[in-house]
Enzyme design. Structure first.
Site, PDB file in Angstrom:
ATOM      1  N   CYS A 186      18.304  15.959  18.041  1.00  0.00           N
ATOM      2  CA  CYS A 186      18.011  14.567  18.419  1.00  0.00           C
ATOM      3  C   CYS A 186      18.820  14.141  19.639  1.00  0.00           C
ATOM      4  O   CYS A 186      18.528  13.122  20.251  1.00  0.00           O
ATOM      5  CB  CYS A 186      18.282  13.622  17.253  1.00  0.00           C
ATOM      6  SG  CYS A 186      20.005  13.603  16.746  1.00  0.00           S
ATOM      7  N   ASP A 207      21.893  13.093  19.672  1.00  0.00           N
ATOM      8  CA  ASP A 207      22.898  12.061  19.399  1.00  0.00           C
ATOM      9  C   ASP A 207      24.306  12.652  19.399  1.00  0.00           C
ATOM     10  O   ASP A 207      24.507  13.798  18.978  1.00  0.00           O
ATOM     11  CB  ASP A 207      22.618  11.399  18.052  1.00  0.00           C
ATOM     12  CG  ASP A 207      21.355  10.545  18.104  1.00  0.00           C
ATOM     13  OD1 ASP A 207      20.795  10.406  19.198  1.00  0.00           O
ATOM     14  OD2 ASP A 207      20.956  10.024  17.066  1.00  0.00           O
ATOM     15  N   CYS A 231      21.333   7.049  17.283  1.00  0.00           N
ATOM     16  CA  CYS A 231      20.379   6.192  16.580  1.00  0.00           C
ATOM     17  C   CYS A 231      21.108   5.191  15.683  1.00  0.00           C
ATOM     18  O   CYS A 231      22.320   5.298  15.470  1.00  0.00           O
ATOM     19  CB  CYS A 231      19.448   7.054  15.745  1.00  0.00           C
ATOM     20  SG  CYS A 231      20.262   7.714  14.281  1.00  0.00           S
ATOM     21  N   CYS A 267      21.837  12.270  10.149  1.00  0.00           N
ATOM     22  CA  CYS A 267      22.758  11.363  10.848  1.00  0.00           C
ATOM     23  C   CYS A 267      24.076  11.268  10.069  1.00  0.00           C
ATOM     24  O   CYS A 267      25.147  11.183  10.668  1.00  0.00           O
ATOM     25  CB  CYS A 267      22.131   9.984  11.008  1.00  0.00           C
ATOM     26  SG  CYS A 267      20.394  10.041  11.489  1.00  0.00           S
TER      27      CYS A 267
END
Ligand code: FES
Length: 142
Positions: free
Chosen positions: A35, A37, A60, A104
Protein backbone atom coordinates in the site's frame (compact mmCIF):
# COMPACT_ATOMS: atom_id res chain seq x y z
CA UNK A 1 -18.46 -3.25 3.36
CA UNK A 2 -17.33 -3.33 6.95
CA UNK A 3 -17.50 -0.08 8.85
CA UNK A 4 -14.88 1.51 11.06
CA UNK A 5 -15.58 1.51 14.78
CA UNK A 6 -16.21 4.79 16.60
CA UNK A 7 -12.83 4.42 18.31
CA UNK A 8 -11.03 4.12 14.97
CA UNK A 9 -12.81 7.24 13.71
CA UNK A 10 -11.89 9.14 16.89
CA UNK A 11 -8.22 8.20 16.68
CA UNK A 12 -8.17 9.01 12.98
CA UNK A 13 -9.83 12.41 13.43
CA UNK A 14 -7.78 13.34 16.51
CA UNK A 15 -4.75 11.10 16.75
CA UNK A 16 -2.86 11.04 20.04
CA UNK A 17 0.92 11.40 20.34
CA UNK A 18 1.62 12.81 16.89
CA UNK A 19 5.13 14.16 16.39
CA UNK A 20 8.67 13.19 17.08
CA UNK A 21 10.87 12.82 20.14
CA UNK A 22 14.24 14.50 20.05
CA UNK A 23 17.05 12.22 21.19
CA UNK A 24 14.63 9.30 21.31
CA UNK A 25 15.92 6.10 22.88
CA UNK A 26 14.46 4.09 20.03
CA UNK A 27 13.15 4.91 16.58
CA UNK A 28 11.49 2.46 14.27
CA UNK A 29 10.43 3.11 10.69
CA UNK A 30 8.46 0.57 8.75
CA UNK A 31 6.67 0.53 5.46
CA UNK A 32 4.25 -1.71 3.68
CA UNK A 33 5.47 -2.10 0.10
CA UNK A 34 1.98 -3.04 -1.13
CA UNK A 35 0.00 0.00 0.00
CA UNK A 36 3.05 2.27 0.31
CA UNK A 37 2.15 3.47 3.80
CA UNK A 38 5.02 4.38 6.13
CA UNK A 39 5.03 4.67 9.90
CA UNK A 40 7.74 5.98 12.22
CA UNK A 41 7.57 5.47 15.97
CA UNK A 42 9.73 7.11 18.64
CA UNK A 43 10.13 5.94 22.24
CA UNK A 44 11.68 7.51 25.31
CA UNK A 45 12.70 4.97 27.94
CA UNK A 46 13.34 5.67 31.61
CA UNK A 47 14.31 2.86 34.00
CA UNK A 48 13.12 0.21 31.58
CA UNK A 49 9.72 1.87 31.26
CA UNK A 50 8.43 3.64 28.16
CA UNK A 51 8.00 7.17 29.42
CA UNK A 52 6.85 8.63 26.12
CA UNK A 53 5.96 7.55 22.60
CA UNK A 54 5.21 9.56 19.49
CA UNK A 55 4.62 8.79 15.85
CA UNK A 56 4.55 10.13 12.36
CA UNK A 57 2.54 8.19 9.83
CA UNK A 58 2.20 8.76 6.15
CA UNK A 59 -0.66 6.44 5.49
CA UNK A 60 -4.30 5.51 5.50
CA UNK A 61 -6.81 6.33 8.23
CA UNK A 62 -6.45 2.93 9.88
CA UNK A 63 -2.65 3.29 9.91
CA UNK A 64 -3.03 6.63 11.69
CA UNK A 65 -5.56 5.20 14.17
CA UNK A 66 -3.38 2.16 14.94
CA UNK A 67 -0.28 4.36 15.37
CA UNK A 68 -2.23 6.54 17.76
CA UNK A 69 -3.47 3.52 19.72
CA UNK A 70 -0.13 1.72 19.88
CA UNK A 71 1.58 4.83 21.25
CA UNK A 72 -1.18 5.13 23.87
CA UNK A 73 -0.82 1.45 24.78
CA UNK A 74 2.97 1.45 25.25
CA UNK A 75 3.19 4.48 27.50
CA UNK A 76 3.92 3.40 31.04
CA UNK A 77 4.70 -0.16 29.96
CA UNK A 78 8.01 -1.93 30.57
CA UNK A 79 10.08 -2.93 27.56
CA UNK A 80 9.03 -6.57 28.04
CA UNK A 81 5.35 -5.66 28.24
CA UNK A 82 5.70 -3.52 25.12
CA UNK A 83 7.34 -6.40 23.29
CA UNK A 84 4.27 -8.52 23.94
CA UNK A 85 1.86 -6.08 22.29
CA UNK A 86 0.44 -7.70 19.17
CA UNK A 87 -1.32 -6.19 16.23
CA UNK A 88 -4.49 -7.96 17.40
CA UNK A 89 -4.24 -6.19 20.74
CA UNK A 90 -3.99 -2.84 18.93
CA UNK A 91 -6.96 -3.68 16.70
CA UNK A 92 -9.01 -4.88 19.68
CA UNK A 93 -8.25 -1.73 21.65
CA UNK A 94 -9.71 0.16 18.69
CA UNK A 95 -12.90 -1.89 18.77
CA UNK A 96 -11.78 -3.98 15.82
CA UNK A 97 -10.74 -3.26 12.25
CA UNK A 98 -12.25 -4.32 8.94
CA UNK A 99 -10.46 -7.42 7.61
CA UNK A 100 -8.87 -5.58 4.71
CA UNK A 101 -7.40 -3.10 7.20
CA UNK A 102 -5.78 -5.59 9.57
CA UNK A 103 -2.44 -5.11 7.80
CA UNK A 104 -2.47 -1.51 9.04
CA UNK A 105 -2.36 -2.82 12.62
CA UNK A 106 0.51 -5.12 11.60
CA UNK A 107 2.40 -2.01 10.56
CA UNK A 108 1.84 -0.56 14.05
CA UNK A 109 3.18 -3.71 15.72
CA UNK A 110 6.18 -3.73 13.40
CA UNK A 111 6.92 -0.05 14.03
CA UNK A 112 6.89 -0.72 17.76
CA UNK A 113 9.12 -3.80 17.42
CA UNK A 114 11.50 -1.86 15.21
CA UNK A 115 11.71 0.99 17.77
CA UNK A 116 12.38 -1.53 20.56
CA UNK A 117 15.01 -3.23 18.42
CA UNK A 118 16.65 0.15 17.88
CA UNK A 119 16.53 0.78 21.64
CA UNK A 120 18.49 -2.41 22.32
CA UNK A 121 20.98 -1.61 19.56
CA UNK A 122 21.55 1.91 20.89
CA UNK A 123 22.23 0.47 24.33
CA UNK A 124 24.62 -2.09 22.89
CA UNK A 125 22.50 -4.97 24.21
CA UNK A 126 21.82 -7.97 21.93
CA UNK A 127 18.27 -7.46 20.73
CA UNK A 128 15.71 -10.19 21.43
CA UNK A 129 13.30 -8.50 19.01
CA UNK A 130 12.32 -10.30 15.86
CA UNK A 131 11.81 -7.60 13.28
CA UNK A 132 10.21 -8.86 10.07
CA UNK A 133 12.45 -8.80 7.02
CA UNK A 134 10.44 -6.18 5.19
CA UNK A 135 11.23 -3.76 7.99
CA UNK A 136 14.09 -1.34 7.81
CA UNK A 137 15.30 1.92 9.26
CA UNK A 138 16.08 3.46 5.92
CA UNK A 139 12.69 4.88 4.92
CA UNK A 140 12.33 8.62 4.98
CA UNK A 141 9.28 10.54 6.07
CA UNK A 142 9.12 14.20 5.19
FE1 FES B 1 -1.68 0.03 4.25
FE2 FES B 1 -3.41 1.08 5.88
S1 FES B 1 -3.69 0.72 3.77
S2 FES B 1 -1.34 0.64 6.27
Amino acid sequence: MEQYSTKVMEHFAQPHNVGEIENADGVGTVGNPVCGDVMRLYIKVENDVIADAKFKTFGCGAAIATSSMVTDLVKGKTIDEALAISNQAVAEALGGLPKVKMHCSVLAEEALKSALDDYYKKKGIPSPVKVPETVGHEHEIG
